[in-house]
Motif scaffolding. Sequence first.
Motif, short mmCIF file in Angstrom:
data_model
loop_
_atom_site.label_atom_id
_atom_site.label_comp_id
_atom_site.label_asym_id
_atom_site.label_seq_id
_atom_site.Cartn_x
_atom_site.Cartn_y
_atom_site.Cartn_z
N GLY A 196 10.36 3.45 -18.23
CA GLY A 196 11.55 2.67 -17.90
C GLY A 196 12.09 3.01 -16.53
N GLN A 197 12.11 4.31 -16.18
CA GLN A 197 12.56 4.71 -14.84
C GLN A 197 11.62 4.17 -13.78
OE1 GLN A 197 12.67 8.98 -15.75
NE2 GLN A 197 14.83 9.00 -15.18
N TYR A 198 10.33 4.23 -14.07
CA TYR A 198 9.35 3.75 -13.10
C TYR A 198 9.43 2.25 -12.90
CZ TYR A 198 4.87 3.32 -10.69
OH TYR A 198 3.89 3.04 -9.77
N ALA A 199 9.72 1.52 -13.98
CA ALA A 199 9.80 0.05 -13.88
C ALA A 199 11.07 -0.39 -13.17
CB ALA A 199 9.76 -0.56 -15.28
N ALA A 200 12.10 0.45 -13.15
CA ALA A 200 13.38 0.06 -12.53
C ALA A 200 13.30 0.21 -11.03
CB ALA A 200 14.51 0.92 -13.09
N ARG A 201 12.43 -0.58 -10.42
CA ARG A 201 12.16 -0.46 -9.00
C ARG A 201 13.28 -1.06 -8.19
NH1 ARG A 201 7.22 -4.83 -8.45
NH2 ARG A 201 8.39 -6.67 -9.07
N LYS A 202 13.38 -0.60 -6.93
CA LYS A 202 14.34 -1.15 -5.98
C LYS A 202 13.59 -1.53 -4.72
CE LYS A 202 18.32 1.52 -7.58
NZ LYS A 202 19.41 2.43 -7.17
N PHE A 203 14.02 -2.61 -4.10
CA PHE A 203 13.40 -3.05 -2.84
C PHE A 203 14.38 -2.87 -1.71
CE2 PHE A 203 11.22 -5.61 -6.08
CZ PHE A 203 9.93 -5.25 -5.81
N ARG A 205 4.06 -1.85 -13.40
CA ARG A 205 4.54 -2.59 -12.22
C ARG A 205 4.40 -4.10 -12.43
NH1 ARG A 205 1.82 1.54 -9.20
NH2 ARG A 205 0.09 0.13 -8.77
N GLU A 206 3.39 -4.50 -13.20
CA GLU A 206 3.19 -5.93 -13.47
C GLU A 206 4.19 -6.48 -14.48
OE1 GLU A 206 -0.84 -6.50 -14.65
OE2 GLU A 206 -1.67 -5.66 -12.79
N GLY A 207 4.94 -5.58 -15.12
CA GLY A 207 5.96 -6.02 -16.06
C GLY A 207 5.52 -6.15 -17.50
N LEU A 208 4.36 -5.59 -17.87
CA LEU A 208 3.91 -5.66 -19.26
C LEU A 208 4.83 -4.83 -20.16
CD1 LEU A 208 1.30 -6.84 -17.95
CD2 LEU A 208 0.04 -5.59 -19.73
N PRO A 209 5.07 -5.27 -21.38
CA PRO A 209 5.84 -4.46 -22.33
C PRO A 209 5.17 -3.10 -22.52
CG PRO A 209 5.56 -6.69 -23.16
CD PRO A 209 4.67 -6.57 -21.96
N GLY A 231 0.80 -1.22 0.00
CA GLY A 231 0.00 0.00 0.00
C GLY A 231 0.82 1.26 0.00
N LEU A 232 2.17 1.12 -0.02
CA LEU A 232 3.03 2.30 0.00
C LEU A 232 4.03 2.24 -1.15
CD1 LEU A 232 3.97 4.84 1.77
CD2 LEU A 232 5.83 3.34 2.47
N GLU A 233 4.29 3.40 -1.75
CA GLU A 233 5.33 3.55 -2.76
C GLU A 233 6.05 4.86 -2.47
OE1 GLU A 233 5.10 2.60 -7.29
OE2 GLU A 233 4.45 4.68 -7.06
N VAL A 234 7.37 4.87 -2.69
CA VAL A 234 8.18 6.07 -2.42
C VAL A 234 8.98 6.40 -3.66
CG1 VAL A 234 10.00 7.08 -0.99
CG2 VAL A 234 8.35 5.49 0.04
N SER A 235 9.03 7.68 -4.02
CA SER A 235 9.91 8.13 -5.09
C SER A 235 10.85 9.18 -4.53
CB SER A 235 9.12 8.68 -6.28
OG SER A 235 8.49 9.90 -5.95
#
Length: 275
Positions: free
Chosen positions: A268-275, A235-239, A17-21
Motif C-alpha cells: 500500500g505504501q509503495y502504491a501510494a506514489r507521488k509525481f 505499479r500497474e495497479g493490480l489488486p 527509468g528512475l524511481e526515488v524513495s
Amino acid sequence: MRPQNDIRFHRDPCLDGLEVSIVRESPHAFPNHTHDYFTIVAMEKGGCFGQGPRRSDAFVQPGQLALINPGQVHSGVPAQGVRPSYRNFYASADWMRTVAAETCGRDVGVPEFTRFVVASPEATRGLMALSHLLERDGDRLEKESCLIEAFTLLLARHGKAPARLARPGREHAAMRIVQEYLAARLDEKVSLEELADLVGLSRYHLLRVFKRSTGMTPHAFHTQLRIDHARGLVREGLPFAEVAAATGFVDQSHFTTTFRQYVGATPGQYAARKF
C-alpha cells in the motif's frame, strides 16, 4: 506513537527509468538481496551497514553515498539503536547505459561502480536537489539537469565500463540455466532437488556453487525475483491479492510481510506514489 516506517515513493513520468524513495527514521533492516537495477543511497541521518554477509563490510555514514550495481548482493542494517534517514535512487540498467554512453562519447555497455561507499558532495547535492524537485513537482528541465549532472559525475569518478567476460565454464552455464528456470517460475514452488536434476549436480554442490556465483541461496534469489516482479504489478495497479497469487505467495498476508522485508514498505505504501 512513532510509525514503524515513514517511506514515500516518487515516480515521475518525465524521468523514465528512475524511481526515488524517501525514508525517514526507519528501524527496518533489509536482508541480503539484489536488484536488477542500480541503487544509489544518500544517507542523511544515522547510518547503515550495507554490503555483503558480514555487517562489518561497509558502513554508510551521513553525507556518504552507497553505489550498488545490478546483481550486487547487499543488505541494509541500521546501527544499533539508530533510526536512519536516507534517500534511494533506483535507475534501470538501460538508462545507465545511455548515461554512460553520453559520458564516454560512445556505447560502453552497462557501466559498473567500483566502490560501494563514497563521499561525493557535488553528486550528493545534485541528487538531493532532484529529490526535492520531485517532492514539489518542479520544472522538468531542472529535474533532468540535476539527474544527468549527478549521475554523470558519479560514473566519471566512480564507474568503469564492463570488463570483457571470461568464457564461462560448465558450472557458470549451469547457474545461468538455474537462474533462468527460477525466473520463468515466479508463481510456482520449486524444489532444490528439481534444480539439481535440471543441471545434473548434487543438491549440496548446487547450493555451494549457486551461492558462490550469486551470493545468495536459490530460495533467496527466487524470492527476490518474485518481489521485483510484484513491484511492477503493484505499479500497474493490480489488486494486492492478485499480485500475491501471480508471484507465488500462499496468501496476501505472506506477500505483504515478504514485500515489506525486501522493499522496506508495504504494498500500500509503495502504491501510494507521488509525481
